[in-house]
Design a protein around this motif. Structure first.
Motif, PDB file in Angstrom:
ATOM      1  N   THR A  52       0.814  -1.218   0.000  1.00  0.00           N
ATOM      2  CA  THR A  52       0.000   0.000   0.000  1.00  0.00           C
ATOM      3  C   THR A  52       0.844   1.263   0.000  1.00  0.00           C
ATOM      4  O   THR A  52       0.552   2.208  -0.741  1.00  0.00           O
ATOM      5  CB  THR A  52      -0.940  -0.005   1.220  1.00  0.00           C
ATOM      6  OG1 THR A  52      -1.775  -1.166   1.133  1.00  0.00           O
ATOM      7  CG2 THR A  52      -1.803   1.226   1.271  1.00  0.00           C
ATOM      8  N   GLN A  53       1.875   1.301   0.829  1.00  0.00           N
ATOM      9  CA  GLN A  53       2.689   2.519   0.933  1.00  0.00           C
ATOM     10  C   GLN A  53       3.412   2.827  -0.383  1.00  0.00           C
ATOM     11  O   GLN A  53       3.470   3.983  -0.808  1.00  0.00           O
ATOM     12  CB  GLN A  53       3.674   2.415   2.094  1.00  0.00           C
ATOM     13  CG  GLN A  53       2.987   2.395   3.451  1.00  0.00           C
ATOM     14  CD  GLN A  53       1.994   3.550   3.623  1.00  0.00           C
ATOM     15  OE1 GLN A  53       2.331   4.713   3.415  1.00  0.00           O
ATOM     16  NE2 GLN A  53       0.770   3.218   3.986  1.00  0.00           N
ATOM     17  N   ALA A  54       3.951   1.803  -1.034  1.00  0.00           N
ATOM     18  CA  ALA A  54       4.615   2.014  -2.322  1.00  0.00           C
ATOM     19  C   ALA A  54       3.610   2.424  -3.385  1.00  0.00           C
ATOM     20  O   ALA A  54       3.907   3.271  -4.228  1.00  0.00           O
ATOM     21  CB  ALA A  54       5.361   0.754  -2.746  1.00  0.00           C
ATOM     22  N   ALA A  55       2.415   1.855  -3.331  1.00  0.00           N
ATOM     23  CA  ALA A  55       1.364   2.230  -4.287  1.00  0.00           C
ATOM     24  C   ALA A  55       0.996   3.697  -4.112  1.00  0.00           C
ATOM     25  O   ALA A  55       0.906   4.450  -5.092  1.00  0.00           O
ATOM     26  CB  ALA A  55       0.130   1.350  -4.112  1.00  0.00           C
ATOM     27  N   LEU A  56       0.794   4.117  -2.865  1.00  0.00           N
ATOM     28  CA  LEU A  56       0.465   5.522  -2.606  1.00  0.00           C
ATOM     29  C   LEU A  56       1.575   6.456  -3.069  1.00  0.00           C
ATOM     30  O   LEU A  56       1.307   7.506  -3.654  1.00  0.00           O
ATOM     31  CB  LEU A  56       0.176   5.735  -1.114  1.00  0.00           C
ATOM     32  CG  LEU A  56      -1.175   5.235  -0.633  1.00  0.00           C
ATOM     33  CD1 LEU A  56      -1.219   5.217   0.890  1.00  0.00           C
ATOM     34  CD2 LEU A  56      -2.295   6.087  -1.206  1.00  0.00           C
ATOM     35  N   MET A  74      -9.379   8.664 -11.409  1.00  0.00           N
ATOM     36  CA  MET A  74      -9.259   7.260 -11.006  1.00  0.00           C
ATOM     37  C   MET A  74      -8.148   7.106  -9.967  1.00  0.00           C
ATOM     38  O   MET A  74      -8.312   6.395  -8.973  1.00  0.00           O
ATOM     39  CB  MET A  74      -8.956   6.381 -12.231  1.00  0.00           C
ATOM     40  CG  MET A  74      -8.819   4.880 -11.916  1.00  0.00           C
ATOM     41  SD  MET A  74      -7.186   4.297 -11.343  1.00  0.00           S
ATOM     42  CE  MET A  74      -6.189   4.501 -12.806  1.00  0.00           C
ATOM     43  N   VAL A  75      -7.037   7.788 -10.173  1.00  0.00           N
ATOM     44  CA  VAL A  75      -5.923   7.702  -9.234  1.00  0.00           C
ATOM     45  C   VAL A  75      -6.327   8.309  -7.889  1.00  0.00           C
ATOM     46  O   VAL A  75      -6.049   7.731  -6.832  1.00  0.00           O
ATOM     47  CB  VAL A  75      -4.659   8.379  -9.808  1.00  0.00           C
ATOM     48  CG1 VAL A  75      -3.577   8.526  -8.752  1.00  0.00           C
ATOM     49  CG2 VAL A  75      -4.136   7.575 -10.995  1.00  0.00           C
ATOM     50  N   ARG A  76      -7.015   9.453  -7.911  1.00  0.00           N
ATOM     51  CA  ARG A  76      -7.482  10.056  -6.660  1.00  0.00           C
ATOM     52  C   ARG A  76      -8.375   9.083  -5.888  1.00  0.00           C
ATOM     53  O   ARG A  76      -8.253   8.949  -4.669  1.00  0.00           O
ATOM     54  CB  ARG A  76      -8.256  11.343  -6.929  1.00  0.00           C
ATOM     55  CG  ARG A  76      -7.397  12.530  -7.175  1.00  0.00           C
ATOM     56  CD  ARG A  76      -8.236  13.818  -7.260  1.00  0.00           C
ATOM     57  NE  ARG A  76      -7.486  14.807  -7.969  1.00  0.00           N
ATOM     58  CZ  ARG A  76      -7.516  15.005  -9.293  1.00  0.00           C
ATOM     59  NH1 ARG A  76      -8.312  14.309 -10.057  1.00  0.00           N
ATOM     60  NH2 ARG A  76      -6.773  15.936  -9.839  1.00  0.00           N
ATOM     61  N   GLU A  77      -9.265   8.404  -6.583  1.00  0.00           N
ATOM     62  CA  GLU A  77     -10.172   7.456  -5.942  1.00  0.00           C
ATOM     63  C   GLU A  77      -9.399   6.277  -5.339  1.00  0.00           C
ATOM     64  O   GLU A  77      -9.669   5.867  -4.207  1.00  0.00           O
ATOM     65  CB  GLU A  77     -11.202   6.958  -6.948  1.00  0.00           C
ATOM     66  CG  GLU A  77     -12.222   5.996  -6.351  1.00  0.00           C
ATOM     67  CD  GLU A  77     -13.005   6.576  -5.180  1.00  0.00           C
ATOM     68  OE1 GLU A  77     -13.298   5.830  -4.223  1.00  0.00           O
ATOM     69  OE2 GLU A  77     -13.310   7.798  -5.197  1.00  0.00           O
ATOM     70  N   ARG A  78      -8.417   5.767  -6.062  1.00  0.00           N
ATOM     71  CA  ARG A  78      -7.626   4.652  -5.540  1.00  0.00           C
ATOM     72  C   ARG A  78      -6.841   5.097  -4.311  1.00  0.00           C
ATOM     73  O   ARG A  78      -6.703   4.354  -3.347  1.00  0.00           O
ATOM     74  CB  ARG A  78      -6.697   4.111  -6.625  1.00  0.00           C
ATOM     75  CG  ARG A  78      -7.481   3.431  -7.749  1.00  0.00           C
ATOM     76  CD  ARG A  78      -6.577   2.731  -8.726  1.00  0.00           C
ATOM     77  NE  ARG A  78      -6.400   1.353  -8.361  1.00  0.00           N
ATOM     78  CZ  ARG A  78      -7.234   0.367  -8.680  1.00  0.00           C
ATOM     79  NH1 ARG A  78      -8.329   0.636  -9.342  1.00  0.00           N
ATOM     80  NH2 ARG A  78      -6.973  -0.861  -8.322  1.00  0.00           N
ATOM     81  N   MET A  79      -6.320   6.314  -4.360  1.00  0.00           N
ATOM     82  CA  MET A  79      -5.577   6.848  -3.205  1.00  0.00           C
ATOM     83  C   MET A  79      -6.490   6.971  -1.993  1.00  0.00           C
ATOM     84  O   MET A  79      -6.089   6.607  -0.881  1.00  0.00           O
ATOM     85  CB  MET A  79      -4.950   8.208  -3.557  1.00  0.00           C
ATOM     86  CG  MET A  79      -3.794   8.096  -4.531  1.00  0.00           C
ATOM     87  SD  MET A  79      -3.168   9.709  -5.022  1.00  0.00           S
ATOM     88  CE  MET A  79      -2.329  10.208  -3.530  1.00  0.00           C
ATOM     89  N   ARG A  80      -7.694   7.465  -2.190  1.00  0.00           N
ATOM     90  CA  ARG A  80      -8.644   7.572  -1.082  1.00  0.00           C
ATOM     91  C   ARG A  80      -8.935   6.196  -0.488  1.00  0.00           C
ATOM     92  O   ARG A  80      -8.967   6.015   0.733  1.00  0.00           O
ATOM     93  CB  ARG A  80      -9.952   8.225  -1.538  1.00  0.00           C
ATOM     94  CG  ARG A  80      -9.887   9.736  -1.608  1.00  0.00           C
ATOM     95  CD  ARG A  80     -11.255  10.349  -1.818  1.00  0.00           C
ATOM     96  NE  ARG A  80     -11.813  10.073  -3.134  1.00  0.00           N
ATOM     97  CZ  ARG A  80     -11.623  10.821  -4.215  1.00  0.00           C
ATOM     98  NH1 ARG A  80     -10.888  11.912  -4.138  1.00  0.00           N
ATOM     99  NH2 ARG A  80     -12.175  10.496  -5.367  1.00  0.00           N
ATOM    100  N   THR A  81      -9.127   5.213  -1.352  1.00  0.00           N
ATOM    101  CA  THR A  81      -9.412   3.857  -0.898  1.00  0.00           C
ATOM    102  C   THR A  81      -8.245   3.270  -0.109  1.00  0.00           C
ATOM    103  O   THR A  81      -8.443   2.662   0.943  1.00  0.00           O
ATOM    104  CB  THR A  81      -9.738   2.948  -2.106  1.00  0.00           C
ATOM    105  OG1 THR A  81     -10.882   3.483  -2.780  1.00  0.00           O
ATOM    106  CG2 THR A  81     -10.022   1.525  -1.671  1.00  0.00           C
ATOM    107  N   LEU A  82      -7.030   3.500  -0.591  1.00  0.00           N
ATOM    108  CA  LEU A  82      -5.848   2.958   0.086  1.00  0.00           C
ATOM    109  C   LEU A  82      -5.559   3.680   1.400  1.00  0.00           C
ATOM    110  O   LEU A  82      -4.997   3.097   2.321  1.00  0.00           O
ATOM    111  CB  LEU A  82      -4.620   3.051  -0.818  1.00  0.00           C
ATOM    112  CG  LEU A  82      -4.623   2.124  -2.031  1.00  0.00           C
ATOM    113  CD1 LEU A  82      -3.440   2.456  -2.930  1.00  0.00           C
ATOM    114  CD2 LEU A  82      -4.591   0.670  -1.623  1.00  0.00           C
ATOM    115  N   ASP A  83      -5.938   4.944   1.474  1.00  0.00           N
ATOM    116  CA  ASP A  83      -5.672   5.752   2.673  1.00  0.00           C
ATOM    117  C   ASP A  83      -6.621   5.442   3.820  1.00  0.00           C
ATOM    118  O   ASP A  83      -6.393   5.838   4.943  1.00  0.00           O
ATOM    119  CB  ASP A  83      -5.768   7.232   2.323  1.00  0.00           C
ATOM    120  CG  ASP A  83      -4.420   7.931   2.436  1.00  0.00           C
ATOM    121  OD1 ASP A  83      -3.468   7.303   2.913  1.00  0.00           O
ATOM    122  OD2 ASP A  83      -4.352   9.097   2.044  1.00  0.00           O
TER     123      ASP A  83
END
Length: 84
Positions: A52-56, A74-83
């Motif tokens: 997760t940390q490397a993905a973020l 799409m990237v913003r949404e994935r970041m929100r999900t991972l955070d």
């Protein structure tokens, strides 16, 4: 060359070859640190790999380079999900 490596990495990722995709993406971003597509794809690859940390970090780099790019929402949404 970096753009081709990023495309090859996308193909590898779609084929389930996550480790190979990450290797290609590391080389792509080394050759061209401003290759937004490579950073986005790297985020996806690390996400699939469970890092997760490397993905973020990769997604943040994409957003720095292409905050209004075609995949930015799409990237913003994935970041929100991972955070979460």
């Amino acid at each position: 060359q970096a753009a081709q490596l990023a495309r090859d990495a996308s193909t590898a990722l779609l084929a389930g070859e996550v480790g190979h995709a990450i290797e290609l993406l590391r080389e792509a971003t080394r050759l061209d640190p401003n290759q937004a597509l490579a950073w986005r794809t790297m985020g996806l690859a690390f996400e699939r790999n469970g890092d997760t940390q490397a993905a973020l970090a990769a997604y943040r780099q994409y957003m720095r380079l292409a905050p209004h790019g075609p995949q930015a929402e799409m990237v913003r949404e994935r970041m929100r999900t991972l955070d979460e």
